[in-house]
Write an enzyme that holds these catalytic residues in place. Structure first.
Site, PDB file in Angstrom:
ATOM      1  N   ASP A 353      -6.895 -30.218 -22.059  1.00  0.00           N
ATOM      2  CA  ASP A 353      -6.848 -29.003 -21.230  1.00  0.00           C
ATOM      3  C   ASP A 353      -6.284 -27.806 -22.014  1.00  0.00           C
ATOM      4  O   ASP A 353      -5.486 -27.985 -22.928  1.00  0.00           O
ATOM      5  CB  ASP A 353      -5.918 -29.319 -20.050  1.00  0.00           C
ATOM      6  CG  ASP A 353      -6.150 -28.416 -18.869  1.00  0.00           C
ATOM      7  OD1 ASP A 353      -6.824 -27.392 -19.023  1.00  0.00           O
ATOM      8  OD2 ASP A 353      -5.642 -28.752 -17.778  1.00  0.00           O
ATOM      9  N   LYS A 462     -14.169 -35.589 -21.972  1.00  0.00           N
ATOM     10  CA  LYS A 462     -13.303 -36.253 -20.996  1.00  0.00           C
ATOM     11  C   LYS A 462     -13.499 -35.465 -19.711  1.00  0.00           C
ATOM     12  O   LYS A 462     -13.106 -34.300 -19.620  1.00  0.00           O
ATOM     13  CB  LYS A 462     -11.856 -36.186 -21.467  1.00  0.00           C
ATOM     14  CG  LYS A 462     -10.843 -36.712 -20.462  1.00  0.00           C
ATOM     15  CD  LYS A 462      -9.443 -36.658 -21.055  1.00  0.00           C
ATOM     16  CE  LYS A 462      -8.370 -36.978 -20.026  1.00  0.00           C
ATOM     17  NZ  LYS A 462      -7.031 -36.793 -20.582  1.00  0.00           N
ATOM     18  N   TRP A 463     -14.139 -36.088 -18.720  1.00  0.00           N
ATOM     19  CA  TRP A 463     -14.504 -35.405 -17.464  1.00  0.00           C
ATOM     20  C   TRP A 463     -13.415 -35.726 -16.449  1.00  0.00           C
ATOM     21  O   TRP A 463     -13.331 -36.848 -15.968  1.00  0.00           O
ATOM     22  CB  TRP A 463     -15.875 -35.907 -17.000  1.00  0.00           C
ATOM     23  CG  TRP A 463     -16.402 -35.282 -15.743  1.00  0.00           C
ATOM     24  CD1 TRP A 463     -15.791 -35.228 -14.529  1.00  0.00           C
ATOM     25  CD2 TRP A 463     -17.677 -34.642 -15.572  1.00  0.00           C
ATOM     26  NE1 TRP A 463     -16.590 -34.592 -13.618  1.00  0.00           N
ATOM     27  CE2 TRP A 463     -17.764 -34.224 -14.226  1.00  0.00           C
ATOM     28  CE3 TRP A 463     -18.754 -34.388 -16.420  1.00  0.00           C
ATOM     29  CZ2 TRP A 463     -18.899 -33.581 -13.720  1.00  0.00           C
ATOM     30  CZ3 TRP A 463     -19.869 -33.752 -15.897  1.00  0.00           C
ATOM     31  CH2 TRP A 463     -19.936 -33.343 -14.567  1.00  0.00           C
ATOM     32  N   ASP A 464     -12.620 -34.734 -16.132  1.00  0.00           N
ATOM     33  CA  ASP A 464     -11.446 -34.932 -15.282  1.00  0.00           C
ATOM     34  C   ASP A 464     -11.716 -34.430 -13.860  1.00  0.00           C
ATOM     35  O   ASP A 464     -12.655 -33.648 -13.619  1.00  0.00           O
ATOM     36  CB  ASP A 464     -10.283 -34.135 -15.916  1.00  0.00           C
ATOM     37  CG  ASP A 464      -8.905 -34.662 -15.534  1.00  0.00           C
ATOM     38  OD1 ASP A 464      -8.819 -35.487 -14.620  1.00  0.00           O
ATOM     39  OD2 ASP A 464      -7.924 -34.223 -16.164  1.00  0.00           O
ATOM     40  N   ASN A 466      -8.883 -33.413 -10.814  1.00  0.00           N
ATOM     41  CA  ASN A 466      -7.459 -33.523 -10.531  1.00  0.00           C
ATOM     42  C   ASN A 466      -7.015 -33.288  -9.098  1.00  0.00           C
ATOM     43  O   ASN A 466      -5.850 -32.945  -8.875  1.00  0.00           O
ATOM     44  CB  ASN A 466      -6.682 -32.605 -11.472  1.00  0.00           C
ATOM     45  CG  ASN A 466      -6.499 -33.269 -12.815  1.00  0.00           C
ATOM     46  OD1 ASN A 466      -5.913 -34.327 -12.911  1.00  0.00           O
ATOM     47  ND2 ASN A 466      -7.055 -32.680 -13.850  1.00  0.00           N
ATOM     48  N   CYS A 512     -12.156 -39.495 -15.902  1.00  0.00           N
ATOM     49  CA  CYS A 512     -10.735 -39.367 -15.617  1.00  0.00           C
ATOM     50  C   CYS A 512     -10.610 -38.683 -14.275  1.00  0.00           C
ATOM     51  O   CYS A 512     -11.409 -37.812 -13.939  1.00  0.00           O
ATOM     52  CB  CYS A 512     -10.097 -38.517 -16.722  1.00  0.00           C
ATOM     53  SG  CYS A 512      -8.402 -38.026 -16.408  1.00  0.00           S
ATOM     54  N   ASP A 534      -2.326 -41.737 -15.824  1.00  0.00           N
ATOM     55  CA  ASP A 534      -1.502 -40.727 -16.495  1.00  0.00           C
ATOM     56  C   ASP A 534      -0.154 -41.308 -16.889  1.00  0.00           C
ATOM     57  O   ASP A 534       0.596 -40.677 -17.632  1.00  0.00           O
ATOM     58  CB  ASP A 534      -1.270 -39.525 -15.569  1.00  0.00           C
ATOM     59  CG  ASP A 534      -2.396 -38.513 -15.702  1.00  0.00           C
ATOM     60  OD1 ASP A 534      -3.251 -38.697 -16.585  1.00  0.00           O
ATOM     61  OD2 ASP A 534      -2.420 -37.545 -14.921  1.00  0.00           O
TER      62      ASP A 534
HETATM   63  C1  DGJ Z   1      -5.008 -35.138 -15.857  1.00  0.00           C
HETATM   64  C2  DGJ Z   1      -5.368 -36.138 -16.909  1.00  0.00           C
HETATM   65  O1  DGJ Z   1      -5.234 -37.439 -16.413  1.00  0.00           O
HETATM   66  C3  DGJ Z   1      -4.505 -35.881 -18.127  1.00  0.00           C
HETATM   67  O2  DGJ Z   1      -4.748 -36.869 -19.106  1.00  0.00           O
HETATM   68  C4  DGJ Z   1      -4.815 -34.517 -18.652  1.00  0.00           C
HETATM   69  O3  DGJ Z   1      -6.157 -34.463 -19.066  1.00  0.00           O
HETATM   70  C5  DGJ Z   1      -4.545 -33.478 -17.563  1.00  0.00           C
HETATM   71  N1  DGJ Z   1      -5.250 -33.807 -16.352  1.00  0.00           N
HETATM   72  C6  DGJ Z   1      -4.967 -32.100 -18.033  1.00  0.00           C
HETATM   73  O4  DGJ Z   1      -4.857 -31.157 -17.051  1.00  0.00           O
END
Ligand code: DGJ
Length: 721
Positions: A353, A462-464, A466, A512, A534
């Site tokens: 990020d 890495k496709w996150d 959150n 992710c 995480d």
């Molecule tokens: C959540 C992910 O699980 C972390 O590894 C990292 O990529 C953060 N987001 C970045 O905002």
């Protein structure tokens, strides 16, 4: 006919596959070690007749006659494969629908079937109306797994609203079962829980728009199985949105598991002629305990689901910048980390990020997928060239479904987010969610990601994701269509990934979602690995990884070695952290600028060792020898697919009362073969350089582990005669 007769005489089992026994109206889906038998009874109900260890056709009887008692339905008597909500039925239905005239009764009856190779399609239809369902079964003989799904088609002239559309109902023989499932939370995913199945229902589900950290769509049922013995029935759903698995024991002691789309807030209208396909639900049976069940699943994932299934590739050792730099990424800073990572033997450098838009913190920038010129004045190319000049590939973090209100994209399209007009738009981590169900949003996201990958030599994303979905409004479509959002959102995410992979065939992807929030058999057909949690603290990880291993293979389990103290204040040795992370796909996530030379030296050695054993860890058979749930000693043993190599990892949390550890017996070796035993840290006592498989499995090894957070790795090589 003649061949079959000869086979019968030799009492050899018939070849695995799908067959129709017309004399008894039975369909047999046979795998190497199991039989799954479906029958059609005299009322044309489709029932499960048998599921378990392989049986001969001659043992099978036709499906049961339909019952009918005054106060009971035929629960447990008919074991319907796919029951509609209708007629005399009170069990969890697989299908619930409302017709245009308000009728809410669906009774499904067999119409026809088709067998093509390993796939059986049974067509059922409502007794009176043109609502059709195709029940699709595929057998995977080598892995003892059956895939099931349903395609529901409205052939009536009016609209039909589906209020529950499940993928399948699985039945197990009558008995007293125990349920195993995976639960957790952010930074504490995939904890294994076991509990008795009592009369009533246990619901495992996600209502959060993605797979979720809280529950994972996997289950296992057993009566008295252990890690190494006994019958285990298991299943996993392939869906990364709202899902539900209902484990139901009826008061008649029938146990069934129904799963598919979550019917919570679900209403899926089908216009005349339209269909809805459910996610796949995979089920399997092992007669040799939980370990064997997991190994079937791991093999299945690698050989049938994984994007590299046709030509498996080793997962590279990666470095990820997140814990080192968080949002403070710069060209120079990332280059410095890359230089250090390359010296350790890292093969893929991933910038996390912070590289785009106004992303100096988590309050801004999401949605603006253009390079931040202050941090990267000349774009990403100089960093990528630097990484490549060091012999590594370059990967990058994205969170395409998300948007910060403080972003250019939100200022331009505030209506693109999931919301109900005039209602609060709840933010978590200061972000809202783009409504990926919308065509324009889907096309926009595809375009920006495609441009990023076209303009830059990016090997990995890495496709996150959150946050979870709240206030699930889709005001741009008619109210009656709005609840389709739960399904269409996920389909469009899948579509974008599929299109990106088709257009950029070398691209690899990690799924992710704030850690392990999007791990399931749907995403695993599209991504090469997943971010497990995480929580990178090694001791906590032992439990998270153990739970993970019940359903998912070590190859997709990405694990980083990070700095200590981390998350919970615990300080563990670097070797211990490496050993924990080496049990899956190895990554490094610490701030290498702060690592002393000694640690860098040890890390380089560990990476070298990992590369020499990763074929066994990633593609091999996992034997869980000691569970972190059960004591201070954790041990996992991996055997390569050809049986020539073994790798043991052992961990001791703490030493108390100077107790000697019991000998550690291995599994999965050839008793008659001899193995060269290699230890790297003098933590083996009294072992000879060469030991027989029989000795290693029956007597076992004496490990010299002591103190707190001690660990070791031992490698075994079969000596060819
Ligand atoms: C959540 C992910 O699980 C972390 O590894 C990292 O990529 C953060 N987001 C970045 O905002």
């Amino acid at each position: 006919m003649k061949i079959l007769a000869v086979l019968a005489m030799l009492s050899l089992p018939a070849a695995a596959g799908v067959r129709h026994l017309a004399d008894r109206s039975l369909f047999v889906l046979e795998t190497e070690r199991t039989s799954y038998v479906v029958g059609v009874n005299e009322s044309k109900q489709v029932q499960l007749v048998y599921w378990g260890a392989k049986v001969a056709d001659s043992d099978l009887s036709a499906a049961r006659r339909s019952g009918g008692f005054a106060f009971e339905n035929s629960d447990g008597m008919s074991a319907e494969e796919y029951a509609g909500f209708g007629g005399l039925r009170f069990v969890e239905p697989a299908l619930k629908a409302t017709f245009a005239d308000g009728v809410r009764d669906v009774v499904l009856r067999y119409v026809s079937h088709e067998i093509k190779g390993e796939t059986l399609e049974i067509r059922v239809k409502d007794i009176e109306r043109a609502l059709d369902v195709s029940l699709v079964y595929t057998a995977y003989p080598a892995q003892d797994i059956i895939k099931r799904s349903a395609r529901i088609t409205n052939r009536t002239p009016g609209k039909v609203v589906l209020e529950s559309a499940q993928s399948a109902t699985w039945h197990v023989p009558q008995g007293r079962y125990r349920l195993s499932y995976l639960t957790g939370r952010w930074a504490g995913e995939t904890n294994l829980v076991r509990e008795p199945v009592n009369p009533g229902k246990k619901i495992l589900e996600s209502r959060r728009g993605n797979t979720s950290h809280q529950f994972n769509p996997w289950f296992a049922l057993d009566e008295s199985a252990t890690e190494t013995a006994g019958n285990v029935w298991f299943g996993a759903l392939g869906w990364s949105g709202n899902w539900k698995i209902v484990v139901e024991r009826t008061p008649n002691d029938a146990t069934q598991v129904t799963g598919g789309y979550n019917d919570f807030d679900f209403a899926y209208p089908l216009a005349a002629g339209e269909s809805l396909e459910t996610p796949p639900f995979y089920g399997g049976f092992s007669g040799a305990g939980f370990g064997a069940a997991s190994r079937l699943m791991h093999r299945f994932e690698r050989s049938q689901l994984a994007p590299d299934r046709a030509a498996p590739k080793p997962r590279p050792v990666l470095y990820n910048s997140w814990e080192a730099t968080e949002f403070h990424v710069t060209e120079e800073g990332q280059k410095a980390l890359a230089t250090k990572a390359a010296k350790l033997g890292v093969e893929l450098f991933v910038m996390d990020d912070g590289w785009f838009g106004a992303r100096d913190h988590d309050r801004a920038g999401l949605g603006d997928w253009f390079v931040n010129k202050k941090k990267f004045p000349n774009g990403l190319k100089p960093l990528i060239s630097h990484v490549q000049s060091l012999g590594m590939k370059f990967g990058i973090w994205v969170e395409p479904e998300m948007i910060n209100p403080d972003s250019d994209l939100y200022r331009a399209h505030p209506d693109w987010v999931i919301h109900f007009p005039g209602r609060p738009r709840t933010e978590t981590r200061n972000q809202l969610i783009l409504n990926m169900a919308r065509e324009d949003v889907k096309e926009h996201i595809f375009k920006v990601l495609d441009a990023l990958l076209t303009e830059n030599d990016i090997a990995f994303i890495k496709w996150d994701m959150n946050r979870h979905v709240t206030e699930p409004g889709w005001p741009a479509v008619a109210p009656s269509e709005q609840r389709k959002i739960w399904v269409q959102y996920v389909r469009n995410v899948y579509e974008i990934i599929d299109r990106l992979r088709a257009k950029h065939p070398k691209l690899e992807i990690e799924s992710c979602s704030g850690g392990g929030g999007r791990v399931d058999y749907g995403i695993l057909t599209r991504v090469d690995q997943v971010w497990t949690s995480d929580n990178t603290e090694a001791f906590d990880r032992l439990k998270i990884q153990e739970g993970f291993s019940f359903a998912y293979s070590p190859k997709v389990m990405m694990d980083w070695v990070t700095d200590v103290p981390n998350m919970n204040g615990r300080v563990t040795p670097l070797a211990y952290r490496f050993h924990v992370a080496m049990q899956g796909s190895l990554g490094i996530g610490g701030d290498l600028n702060k690592w002393p030379e000694q640690d860098l030296g040890l890390a380089a050695k560990m990476v070298e060792l990992y590369k020499s054993i990763r074929g066994t860890v990633q593609e091999g058979e996992l034997y869980r020898l000691h569970s972190p749930r059960e004591g201070a000693l954790t041990a996992n043993f991996y055997v390569s697919p050809d049986g020539k190599r073994g790798v043991l990892f052992a961990f001791l949390d703490h030493q108390q009362f100077r107790r000697m550890l019991p000998p550690l017996s291995l599994k999965g070796l050839d008793a008659k073969a001899s193995y060269r035993v290699r230890s790297f840290d003098k933590k083996l006592m009294g072992s000879k350089e060469t030991q027989s498989g029989a000795w290693l499995m029956n007597r076992g090894l004496d490990l010299r582990l002591g103190g707190d957070y001690d660990s070791t790795v031992v490698v075994f090589e079969r000596i060819e005669p």
